[in-house]
Scaffold this motif. Structure first.
Motif, PDB file in Angstrom:
ATOM      1  N   LYS A 185     100.207  58.229  70.960  1.00 34.63           N
ATOM      2  CA  LYS A 185     101.282  59.014  70.683  1.00 34.63           C
ATOM      3  C   LYS A 185     102.648  58.341  70.589  1.00 34.63           C
ATOM      4  CE  LYS A 185      98.667  62.847  72.888  1.00 34.63           C
ATOM      5  NZ  LYS A 185      98.734  63.574  74.050  1.00 34.63           N
ATOM      6  N   ASN A 186     102.898  57.237  71.214  1.00 39.46           N
ATOM      7  CA  ASN A 186     104.014  56.513  71.327  1.00 39.46           C
ATOM      8  C   ASN A 186     104.512  56.047  69.613  1.00 39.46           C
ATOM      9  OD1 ASN A 186     104.735  56.826  73.668  1.00 39.46           O
ATOM     10  ND2 ASN A 186     103.562  54.965  74.407  1.00 39.46           N
ATOM     11  N   SER A 187     103.559  56.192  68.929  1.00 39.11           N
ATOM     12  CA  SER A 187     103.722  55.593  67.425  1.00 39.11           C
ATOM     13  C   SER A 187     104.682  56.780  66.987  1.00 39.11           C
ATOM     14  CB  SER A 187     102.618  55.266  66.733  1.00 39.11           C
ATOM     15  OG  SER A 187     101.805  56.668  66.377  1.00 39.11           O
ATOM     16  N   ASP A 220     103.600  62.573  60.116  1.00 45.16           N
ATOM     17  CA  ASP A 220     105.105  62.236  61.115  1.00 45.16           C
ATOM     18  C   ASP A 220     105.960  63.171  60.416  1.00 45.16           C
ATOM     19  OD1 ASP A 220     105.764  60.998  58.466  1.00 45.16           O
ATOM     20  OD2 ASP A 220     105.410  58.748  59.245  1.00 45.16           O
ATOM     21  N   ASP A 253      99.193  52.185  57.110  1.00 43.01           N
ATOM     22  CA  ASP A 253     100.088  51.925  58.050  1.00 43.01           C
ATOM     23  C   ASP A 253     100.294  52.760  59.150  1.00 43.01           C
ATOM     24  OD1 ASP A 253     100.492  49.531  56.680  1.00 43.01           O
ATOM     25  OD2 ASP A 253     102.316  50.116  55.806  1.00 43.01           O
ATOM     26  N   MET A 254     100.135  54.032  58.767  1.00 44.46           N
ATOM     27  CA  MET A 254     100.266  54.883  60.055  1.00 44.46           C
ATOM     28  C   MET A 254      98.781  54.951  60.833  1.00 44.46           C
ATOM     29  SD  MET A 254     101.472  58.157  57.778  1.00 44.46           S
ATOM     30  CE  MET A 254     101.672  59.578  59.094  1.00 44.46           C
ATOM     31  N   ILE A 297     103.262  59.358  65.481  1.00 41.26           N
ATOM     32  CA  ILE A 297     102.345  59.901  64.517  1.00 41.26           C
ATOM     33  C   ILE A 297     101.434  60.881  65.292  1.00 41.26           C
ATOM     34  CG2 ILE A 297     100.440  59.211  63.048  1.00 41.26           C
ATOM     35  CD1 ILE A 297     101.813  56.616  62.761  1.00 41.26           C
ATOM     36  N   ASP A 320      99.483  51.822  63.056  1.00 42.07           N
ATOM     37  CA  ASP A 320     100.503  52.182  64.285  1.00 42.07           C
ATOM     38  C   ASP A 320     100.069  53.004  65.133  1.00 42.07           C
ATOM     39  OD1 ASP A 320     102.191  50.660  62.816  1.00 42.07           O
ATOM     40  OD2 ASP A 320     103.354  52.132  61.870  1.00 42.07           O
ATOM     41  N   TYR A 321      99.208  53.895  64.741  1.00 44.39           N
ATOM     42  CA  TYR A 321      98.483  55.132  65.805  1.00 44.39           C
ATOM     43  C   TYR A 321      97.488  54.237  66.326  1.00 44.39           C
ATOM     44  CZ  TYR A 321      96.806  59.223  67.798  1.00 44.39           C
ATOM     45  OH  TYR A 321      96.249  60.195  68.830  1.00 44.39           O
ATOM     46  N   SER A 322      96.455  53.361  65.712  1.00 49.50           N
ATOM     47  CA  SER A 322      95.724  52.842  66.425  1.00 49.50           C
ATOM     48  C   SER A 322      96.227  51.687  67.736  1.00 49.50           C
ATOM     49  CB  SER A 322      94.522  52.271  65.790  1.00 49.50           C
ATOM     50  OG  SER A 322      95.230  51.013  65.258  1.00 49.50           O
ATOM     51  N   GLN A 323      97.394  51.324  67.543  1.00 48.79           N
ATOM     52  CA  GLN A 323      97.826  50.342  68.634  1.00 48.79           C
ATOM     53  C   GLN A 323      98.710  51.011  69.419  1.00 48.79           C
ATOM     54  OE1 GLN A 323     100.155  47.726  65.952  1.00 48.79           O
ATOM     55  NE2 GLN A 323      98.517  46.394  65.728  1.00 48.79           N
ATOM     56  N   LEU A 324      99.519  52.120  69.040  1.00 47.75           N
ATOM     57  CA  LEU A 324     100.417  52.923  70.076  1.00 47.75           C
ATOM     58  C   LEU A 324     100.110  54.263  70.325  1.00 47.75           C
ATOM     59  CD1 LEU A 324     103.741  51.352  68.302  1.00 47.75           C
ATOM     60  CD2 LEU A 324     102.669  50.472  70.584  1.00 47.75           C
TER      61      LEU A 324
END
Lengths: 154, 140
Positions: B66-68, B27, B56-57, B70, B60-64
């Motif tokens: 590109k919108n994360s 990021d 954590d990154m 990351i 976040d990436y697995s959930q969101l």
């Protein structure tokens, strides 16, 4: 003195995940303490500006919740005598601080790996076998020879 | 406790990474470059070296995606460039890679600029990679 329980711990006051526990239970006064500031400076290379703000050279301005799991555990161990904390959340660079905390008070922690406490000499009480060891070789022998990492303490 | 974890891992064995993967995650604050070789990877090390930040990154990436915010590097683009470098827009693969790099690193610490190299790229590790690609006749 630093008391260590090796292996698994099943006690009501045992905290397996100090990182999360810190996020919800830390007190402002702990972060204003000079000893805490020294630990954070050494382990995280970060400066505590105030109880809600830390300046990190890597992440910029961060809240205390973004401190490393290791230093959060150290802060809990240094300030809260009611719980037994899982010091496996700490890396080897926390070992000297665990020894320092143990110089100032009686504290009991849990470890699930052979932390490198340096050459010593030091005094650590191995709770599982009720033995006091004086250097790393004695400590590692005590843990390995007695299979302490596989023990469960209730 | 360990047995319980191992059983959970075994249940998910089809989803566990196998083989060797070159993974880059970044990021605008931190940049990780990992080569994962085993089917189970254990992350360990000193405190404050970025283990939790990495996890954590990834979460976040697995959930969101590109919108994360990351950035992931798609190895498929490198291996199958001909599927991506449309000649209507890019007269050469070099132009394509330049545009791709600029787009993917926009607003990150690794933002790429062809006119002036970003200092974040000037690492000993990158120099070593360049050295390894050079013919034997060229010494650096």
């Amino acid at each position: 003195m630093l008391n260590i329980i090796y292996g698994e711990v099943e006690k009501d006051n045992y905290i397996f995940d100090p990182d999360t526990f810190f996020n919800h239970q830390s007190e402002d006064a702990w972060l204003e303490d000079e000893f805490t500031k020294e630990m954070v400076k050494d382990v995280d290379q970060s400066e505590i500006i105030g109880p809600h703000l830390v300046q990190s050279p890597f992440l910029g301005a961060i809240p205390p919740e973004k401190l490393s799991g290791g230093v959060k555990t150290l802060i809990l161990i240094a300030n809260d005598n009611e719980h037994i904390y899982n010091a496996s959340a700490c890396g080897d660079n926390c070992a000297k601080w665990l020894l320092k905390i143990g110089e100032n008070k009686d504290v009991t922690i849990r470890l699930g790996y052979l932390m490198n406490f340096g050459k010593g000499p030091f005094q650590i009480h191995v709770v599982n076998t009720n033995k006091i060891v004086n250097n790393l070789e004695e400590l590692d022998d005590e843990v390995i020879d007695n299979g302490l990492l596989q023990q469960v303490t209730k | 406790m360990v047995d319980k974890w191992m059983n959970k891992l075994w249940d998910r064995k089809d989803k566990i990474l196998v083989g060797k993967y070159d993974i880059k995650i970044y990021d605008n604050k931190v940049h990780y470059h990992l080569i994962v070789k085993r089917n189970i990877t254990i992350i360990q090390g000193n405190s404050a070296t970025g283990k939790t930040t990495l996890i954590d990154m990834l979460l976040d990436y697995s959930q969101l995606g590109k919108n994360s915010g990351i950035v992931e590097v798609d190895e498929n683009v490198l291996e199958n460039t001909y599927d991506y470098a449309d000649s209507r827009y890019y007269p050469s693969w070099e132009r394509f890679y330049t545009a791709y790099l600029i787009e993917r690193t926009k607003d990150t610490v690794l933002h790429y600029n062809k006119a002036r190299i970003n200092e974040a790229y000037l690492t000993e590790g990158n120099l070593e990679k360049i050295r390894a690609q050079l013919p034997e006749q060229i010494e650096v």
